[in-house]
Write an enzyme that holds these catalytic residues in place. Structure first.
Site, PDB file in Angstrom:
ATOM      1  N   ASP A  36       0.807  -1.232   0.000  1.00 45.06           N
ATOM      2  CA  ASP A  36       0.000   0.000   0.000  1.00 45.06           C
ATOM      3  C   ASP A  36       0.843   1.286   0.000  1.00 45.06           C
ATOM      4  O   ASP A  36       0.291   2.377  -0.101  1.00 45.06           O
ATOM      5  CB  ASP A  36      -0.948   0.009   1.210  1.00 45.06           C
ATOM      6  CG  ASP A  36      -0.228  -0.201   2.533  1.00 45.06           C
ATOM      7  OD1 ASP A  36       0.944  -0.657   2.510  1.00 45.06           O
ATOM      8  OD2 ASP A  36      -0.813   0.093   3.582  1.00 45.06           O
ATOM      9  N   GLU A  64      10.562  -4.163  13.171  1.00 47.17           N
ATOM     10  CA  GLU A  64      11.755  -3.834  12.371  1.00 47.17           C
ATOM     11  C   GLU A  64      13.010  -4.075  13.209  1.00 47.17           C
ATOM     12  O   GLU A  64      13.991  -4.649  12.729  1.00 47.17           O
ATOM     13  CB  GLU A  64      11.698  -2.375  11.895  1.00 47.17           C
ATOM     14  CG  GLU A  64      10.576  -2.065  10.888  1.00 47.17           C
ATOM     15  CD  GLU A  64       9.195  -1.854  11.523  1.00 47.17           C
ATOM     16  OE1 GLU A  64       9.078  -1.978  12.776  1.00 47.17           O
ATOM     17  OE2 GLU A  64       8.243  -1.569  10.783  1.00 47.17           O
TER      18      GLU A  64
END
Ligand code: UGA
Ligand code: MN
Length: 353
Positions: free
Chosen positions: A213, A299
């Site tokens: 996206d 992350e």
């Protein structure tokens, strides 16, 4: 000087020239025609010599014939391709360059109303990137026909994988979007695929996590292309800010993070804000994303296994430019569609949207 004396001197000169020529000429002849002399001395050797050359030449000749056949086949194929897609051949030659690393973009994707539209947006970007290989991983028990057909006509080099997120981690339709980590097992599967299928001895590459996206500028891919370990840059519209970014010191090294939410995280950046050299995957064969990581630490859960802050390579003009945006596509309103279904008049199911 008398005439007789002069004649004697001339005669002396003539004799000297004669003697010199007499001895030197055979030497010159032997040097100039050495090969022929040898052949002349032994005519049998010539045949041996020819045989030896023929023996050496025959495999070369076979390879040459083989290459010629391939060349003809390639020609036929490119003519056929050009007939169907007039610009295809030029396009393919232009996007492949043996001298630059390949970008392996890993994209987790899941079935929803806007999925095809997202994939079209990404494809329209990726088609412009040289040496690009898309690893699209469906969050699904199987590879769906929509994605399979889409990839087949995309014109991109791709690998299509699938793995379903474990049930207890799967988001429900009305959960807030941050409740559970997304795309984790899909990215891990792609990392394993790279480890198993790409030989780093012969392929240089960089790995990037490109969610379906986001919005990517073309420049971004050239910034990451020559990454030694892990390169980093700002991400626009994220973390409730205009942008988040690594803070770069006077020495050009990353010192910390400009982020509103928990900037003290080891790597306080979005998935879209970094890329890594393919060889780190071989160097750290167990490095992966941790699905149990605390919110916002996904992350970090991966990167702490690969690099230190000091080793990060700031890109995008020392992290002063935004080249990727964490856009989120609005969920479409489907009220009328549902009402039509309830009335027994659904839209034509054969139309893929
Ligand atoms: C933010 C980060 O940008 C993501 O990279 C990170 O995975 C996520 O937070 C997280 O914390 O897990 P956000 O925009 O909120 O992402 O997440 P999405 O864009 O909804 O999902 C990230 C990727 O996972 C997308 O490519 C999406 O298609 C895929 N996804 C999402 C699935 O494969 N399955 C799902 O059920 C949901
Ligand atoms: Mn997203």
């Amino acid at each position: 000087m008398s005439t007789l004396e002069m004649a004697r001197i001339h005669l002396k000169k003539v004799v000297i020239v004669f003697v010199v020529l007499f001895f030197i000429t055979p030497v010159i002849l032997v040097i100039a025609y050495g090969v022929n002399c040898r052949n002349f001395i032994s005519p049998l050797n010539e045949e041996d010599y020819r045989d030896a050359i023929a023996k050496k030449e025959s495999p070369l000749k076979m390879k040459e014939d083989e290459l010629k056949k391939y060349e003809e086949r390639l020609n036929t194929l490119s003519v056929a391709l050009r007939r169907q897609f007039p610009n295809a051949v030029e396009y393919i030659l232009q996007i492949l360059d043996d001298n630059i690393p390949t970008i392996y973009a890993i994209t987790p994707t899941h079935t929803r109303h806007v999925q095809k539209a997202e994939l079209v947006r990404l494809t329209n970007t990726f088609l412009h990137v040289k040496n690009f290989h898309w690893i699209l991983v469906e969050d699904s028990e199987y590879r769906t026909p929509l994605v399979t057909n889409f990839l087949a006509q995309s014109g991109l080099r791709y690998t299509h994988l699938n793995t379903a997120t474990p049930k207890n981690y799967k988001m429900k339709e009305n959960d807030p979007h941050w409740l559970k980590p997304r795309g984790v097992e899909q990215r891990n599967l792609a990392l394993d695929w790279l480890r198993e299928n790409i030989d780093i001895a012969t392929n240089s590459g960089v790995v990037y996590f490109a969610d379906d996206d986001n919005t990517y500028s073309l420049q971004l891919f050239e910034e990451m292309r020559f990454t030694e370990k892990v390169s980093v840059w700002p991400v626009g519209i994220t973390g409730g800010l205009k942008f988040e970014r690594p803070i770069v010191g006077e020495d050009g090294k990353v010192k910390g993070w400009y982020a509103a939410w928990r900037p003290q995280r080891p790597f306080a950046m979005d998935m879209a804000g970094f890329a890594l050299n393919l060889n780190l995957l071989k160097k750290y064969p167990n490095a992966r994303f941790d699905i149990t990581a605390k919110r916002g630490y996904l992350e970090s859960s991966f990167l702490t296994q690969l690099v230190t802050l000091n080793e990060l390579e700031p890109r995008a003009e020392l992290c002063t430019k935004v080249l990727v945006w964490h856009t989120r596509t609005e969920k479409p309103k489907w009220k009328e569609e549902d009402a039509m279904i309830a009335k027994g008049q659904p839209s034509d199911p054969r139309v893929e949207v």
